[in-house]
Design an enzyme around this catalytic site. Structure first.
Site, PDB file in Angstrom:
ATOM      1  N   GLY A 111       0.806  -1.214   0.000  1.00 19.40           N
ATOM      2  CA  GLY A 111       0.000   0.000   0.000  1.00 19.40           C
ATOM      3  C   GLY A 111       0.841   1.267   0.000  1.00 19.40           C
ATOM      4  O   GLY A 111       0.527   2.241  -0.694  1.00 19.40           O
ATOM      5  N   CYS A 112       1.930   1.255   0.745  1.00 20.73           N
ATOM      6  CA  CYS A 112       2.792   2.447   0.831  1.00 20.73           C
ATOM      7  C   CYS A 112       3.522   2.688  -0.484  1.00 20.73           C
ATOM      8  O   CYS A 112       3.706   3.832  -0.903  1.00 20.73           O
ATOM      9  CB  CYS A 112       3.768   2.304   1.991  1.00 20.73           C
TER      10      CYS A 112
END
Length: 179
Positions: free
Chosen positions: A67-68
């Site tokens: 996600g990052c």
């Protein structure tokens, strides 16, 4: 049976991260930190960045996680739109500087800085990720738009990375339009 139900409800609430980020209108805590841009170490000062225009200060849990990484790529893709609105983007995580140097090049694509979210910064912005009532050493995924006067103009707190770029860019454009 009742004790099991109560325990299950408590487990759900204790496992969820606390959403206690700073509110819109609050004064953004000033800070300086070590950061990386294009693989090079640098100093980042919120005060100096605000002198140039609004700042998108986005906290993310951990560099190189799915996600990052996807969020950083979205911010990189939107970097020209943020610049056109006069805004500076900086990502913040509790990762060490060496990790951030790599992340700034590989995932941020040399388009914006990523800084070390020290424990003091994490406390000041109230973004510590908690699990089962304990600090994980990571930050929540929270995006702040800070106006030139140093006030929080917009906050988006969601573990899902997908809306952070779109919503912060919209908030910056509203600031630029004088809304």
């Amino acid at each position: 049976m009742r004790k099991v139900l109560i325990a299950a409800i408590l487990a759900v609430f204790c496992a969820a991260p606390a959403a206690a980020e700073l509110p819109v209108g609050a004064k953004a805590p000033a800070f300086t930190t070590r950061a990386a841009l294009g693989g090079e170490a640098m100093a980042f000062s919120l005060r100096a960045a605000l002198a140039r225009g609004p700042v998108i200060l986005y906290f993310y849990p951990k560099a190189f996680t799915r996600g990052c990484t996807l969020e950083a790529r979205q911010f990189a893709e939107a970097s020209e739109a943020f610049s056109a609105a006069g805004a500076t983007v900086i990502g913040m995580s509790a990762d060490d500087l060496e990790t951030l140097k790599r992340f700034s090049t590989e995932e941020c694509r040399d388009r914006f800085a990523v800084g070390v979210a020290t424990p003091q910064i994490v406390r000041a912005y109230d973004v510590a990720l908690q699990r089962e009532g304990r600090d994980t050493g990571l930050t929540q995924r929270v995006s702040y738009v800070i106006d030139r006067s140093g006030r929080i103009a917009f906050v988006h707190s969601d573990a899902d990375y997908r809306d952070h770029v779109r919503l912060t860019l919209s908030a910056v454009r509203r600031l630029a339009a004088g809304d």
